[in-house]
Design a protein around this motif. Sequence first.
Motif, PDB file in Angstrom:
ATOM      1  N   ALA A   1       0.818  -1.207   0.000  1.00  0.00           N
ATOM      2  CA  ALA A   1       0.000   0.000   0.000  1.00  0.00           C
ATOM      3  C   ALA A   1       0.854   1.260   0.000  1.00  0.00           C
ATOM      4  N   TRP A   2       0.311   2.315  -0.585  1.00  0.00           N
ATOM      5  CA  TRP A   2       1.064   3.573  -0.658  1.00  0.00           C
ATOM      6  C   TRP A   2       1.361   4.126   0.729  1.00  0.00           C
ATOM      7  N   TRP A   3       0.422   3.946   1.666  1.00  0.00           N
ATOM      8  CA  TRP A   3       0.644   4.482   3.012  1.00  0.00           C
ATOM      9  C   TRP A   3       1.727   3.692   3.750  1.00  0.00           C
ATOM     10  N   ALA A   4       1.878   2.401   3.408  1.00  0.00           N
ATOM     11  CA  ALA A   4       2.964   1.625   4.007  1.00  0.00           C
ATOM     12  C   ALA A   4       4.311   2.142   3.517  1.00  0.00           C
ATOM     13  N   SER A   5       4.377   2.487   2.233  1.00  0.00           N
ATOM     14  CA  SER A   5       5.598   3.091   1.694  1.00  0.00           C
ATOM     15  C   SER A   5       5.865   4.434   2.360  1.00  0.00           C
ATOM     16  N   MET A   6       4.804   5.198   2.584  1.00  0.00           N
ATOM     17  CA  MET A   6       4.967   6.504   3.230  1.00  0.00           C
ATOM     18  C   MET A   6       5.529   6.347   4.638  1.00  0.00           C
ATOM     19  N   LEU A   7       4.986   5.398   5.404  1.00  0.00           N
ATOM     20  CA  LEU A   7       5.468   5.183   6.777  1.00  0.00           C
ATOM     21  C   LEU A   7       6.923   4.696   6.781  1.00  0.00           C
ATOM     22  N   THR A   8       7.253   3.833   5.823  1.00  0.00           N
ATOM     23  CA  THR A   8       8.637   3.347   5.729  1.00  0.00           C
ATOM     24  C   THR A   8       9.585   4.493   5.435  1.00  0.00           C
ATOM     25  N   PHE A   9       9.220   5.319   4.471  1.00  0.00           N
ATOM     26  CA  PHE A   9      10.100   6.435   4.108  1.00  0.00           C
ATOM     27  C   PHE A   9      10.128   7.481   5.206  1.00  0.00           C
ATOM     28  N   LEU A  10       9.016   7.650   5.908  1.00  0.00           N
ATOM     29  CA  LEU A  10       8.987   8.581   7.028  1.00  0.00           C
ATOM     30  C   LEU A  10       9.971   8.138   8.113  1.00  0.00           C
ATOM     31  N   ALA A  11      10.091   6.824   8.306  1.00  0.00           N
ATOM     32  CA  ALA A  11      11.052   6.312   9.279  1.00  0.00           C
ATOM     33  C   ALA A  11      12.479   6.635   8.853  1.00  0.00           C
ATOM     34  N   TYR A  12      12.797   6.447   7.560  1.00  0.00           N
ATOM     35  CA  TYR A  12      14.129   6.818   7.062  1.00  0.00           C
ATOM     36  C   TYR A  12      14.376   8.316   7.263  1.00  0.00           C
ATOM     37  N   THR A  13      13.367   9.123   6.970  1.00  0.00           N
ATOM     38  CA  THR A  13      13.501  10.569   7.136  1.00  0.00           C
ATOM     39  C   THR A  13      13.809  10.924   8.583  1.00  0.00           C
ATOM     40  N   ALA A  14      13.085  10.294   9.510  1.00  0.00           N
ATOM     41  CA  ALA A  14      13.307  10.560  10.929  1.00  0.00           C
ATOM     42  C   ALA A  14      14.712  10.151  11.355  1.00  0.00           C
ATOM     43  N   VAL A  15      15.202   9.023  10.840  1.00  0.00           N
ATOM     44  CA  VAL A  15      16.552   8.556  11.186  1.00  0.00           C
ATOM     45  C   VAL A  15      17.604   9.554  10.710  1.00  0.00           C
ATOM     46  N   PHE A  16      17.468  10.036   9.480  1.00  0.00           N
ATOM     47  CA  PHE A  16      18.458  10.982   8.954  1.00  0.00           C
ATOM     48  C   PHE A  16      18.386  12.322   9.682  1.00  0.00           C
ATOM     49  N   ILE A  17      17.181  12.769  10.020  1.00  0.00           N
ATOM     50  CA  ILE A  17      17.066  14.027  10.765  1.00  0.00           C
ATOM     51  C   ILE A  17      17.690  13.884  12.144  1.00  0.00           C
ATOM     52  N   ALA A  18      17.420  12.752  12.800  1.00  0.00           N
ATOM     53  CA  ALA A  18      18.029  12.521  14.117  1.00  0.00           C
ATOM     54  C   ALA A  18      19.546  12.449  14.015  1.00  0.00           C
ATOM     55  N   GLY A  19      20.043  11.783  12.966  1.00  0.00           N
ATOM     56  CA  GLY A  19      21.490  11.715  12.763  1.00  0.00           C
ATOM     57  C   GLY A  19      22.087  13.073  12.489  1.00  0.00           C
ATOM     58  N   GLY A  20      21.405  13.879  11.687  1.00  0.00           N
ATOM     59  CA  GLY A  20      21.892  15.228  11.415  1.00  0.00           C
ATOM     60  C   GLY A  20      21.881  16.102  12.649  1.00  0.00           C
ATOM     61  N   TRP A  21      20.847  15.957  13.472  1.00  0.00           N
ATOM     62  CA  TRP A  21      20.779  16.712  14.734  1.00  0.00           C
ATOM     63  C   TRP A  21      21.931  16.324  15.658  1.00  0.00           C
ATOM     64  N   TRP A  22      22.184  15.023  15.771  1.00  0.00           N
ATOM     65  CA  TRP A  22      23.262  14.545  16.632  1.00  0.00           C
ATOM     66  C   TRP A  22      24.625  15.044  16.139  1.00  0.00           C
ATOM     67  N   ALA A  23      24.839  14.942  14.812  1.00  0.00           N
ATOM     68  CA  ALA A  23      26.119  15.377  14.254  1.00  0.00           C
ATOM     69  C   ALA A  23      26.303  16.881  14.403  1.00  0.00           C
ATOM     70  N   SER A  24      25.227  17.659  14.228  1.00  0.00           N
ATOM     71  CA  SER A  24      25.333  19.110  14.335  1.00  0.00           C
ATOM     72  C   SER A  24      25.684  19.555  15.738  1.00  0.00           C
ATOM     73  N   ARG A  25      25.191  18.842  16.719  1.00  0.00           N
ATOM     74  CA  ARG A  25      25.488  19.191  18.119  1.00  0.00           C
ATOM     75  C   ARG A  25      26.942  18.911  18.481  1.00  0.00           C
ATOM     76  N   ARG A  26      27.519  17.884  17.878  1.00  0.00           N
ATOM     77  CA  ARG A  26      28.873  17.455  18.261  1.00  0.00           C
ATOM     78  C   ARG A  26      29.954  18.066  17.363  1.00  0.00           C
ATOM     79  N   ARG A  27      29.573  18.596  16.217  1.00  0.00           N
ATOM     80  CA  ARG A  27      30.574  19.070  15.258  1.00  0.00           C
ATOM     81  C   ARG A  27      31.105  20.454  15.657  1.00  0.00           C
ATOM     82  N   ASP A  28      32.411  20.605  15.558  1.00  0.00           N
ATOM     83  CA  ASP A  28      33.024  21.923  15.810  1.00  0.00           C
ATOM     84  C   ASP A  28      32.738  22.831  14.635  1.00  0.00           C
ATOM     85  N   ILE A  29      32.614  24.118  14.916  1.00  0.00           N
ATOM     86  CA  ILE A  29      32.415  25.104  13.861  1.00  0.00           C
ATOM     87  C   ILE A  29      33.571  26.083  13.862  1.00  0.00           C
ATOM     88  N   ALA A  30      33.813  26.660  12.696  1.00  0.00           N
ATOM     89  CA  ALA A  30      34.941  27.590  12.580  1.00  0.00           C
ATOM     90  C   ALA A  30      34.539  28.801  11.758  1.00  0.00           C
TER      91      ALA A  30
END
Length: 284
Positions: free
Chosen positions: A255-284
């Motif tokens: 079903a299309w909604w199953a694909s949406m939920l699957t992709f939403l999970a990938y989106t959440a994982v990448f956003i969480a990873g980006g948030w984690w990396a942004s907090r720990r990364r040094d800036i210059a």
Amino acid sequence: MGALLKAEFRKTFTTNLWWALLIPVAVIGFGAGWMGTSFVGFLNSIQQLDRPVPLALLSVAMSANFSTIFGALFGALTIAGEYRNKTITTSFLTSNPRSAVLIAKLILAAAVGAVYGLVNVLCASLGGLVGASQNIGQFGDIGDWLSVGATCVLAMVLWTLLGVGFGALVANAVLAIILPLVYKFVVEFIVSMALVSSNVSGIGPYLPGSAGNGIVSNLAVPLFIAAVAGPDEPDVPRVAFEILHVFFGGHYGHAWWASMLTFLAYTAVFIAGGWWASRRRDIA
């Protein structure tokens, strides 16, 4: 947050990135819509068809599945490009916490992704009208068309949000461009082909690209077959669905909604990873 959002929108709309990536979205949409309805017209000129063939439903699905990568690139470059140009430093130093910058960019990405999706659908509709010579029967039922169009916009928004998370994770503009393109059009294609004859072929619909494509295609293909077969026809064989899914994306029975939920999970994982990396990364 209001000032941060205003700054993000100003940074985006005073540069060329957003409209440069919008151009291929519009071109792909128009071309797919035009080719779809023109092909039906060609078939109709050879042999008169007994009912309308709404190939435009599949055309807009194809245009969306090729165009969403530009939404992902936009999302990724909105933050990876700032790391390259060092403008992210000011954003992080003037906002507290850093996650507020990421939230502002996600809101911006959702808005721009919705615009990309609408432009893609409208251009596909315009191209379809040109190819159909105003024979709107090739668009199918208006409810079906609007449903498929809505999933196109949804898919574009989710791909754009995933792009923001990915850009924050890698923080490199070159990688933010190359890796999504290589993965979607090379790596996942090879993996999908390898899975076809394997014992684990069932994981195919859950791959990131397949899930993203399935948001639109897993709705468009069944609607197309239902419109062509008609209510009085016997059950359509599975092979008919599978052949269309090969060309237009998605997977039979998913079903299309199953694909949406699957992709939403990938989106959440990448956003969480980006948030984690942004907090720990040094800036210059």
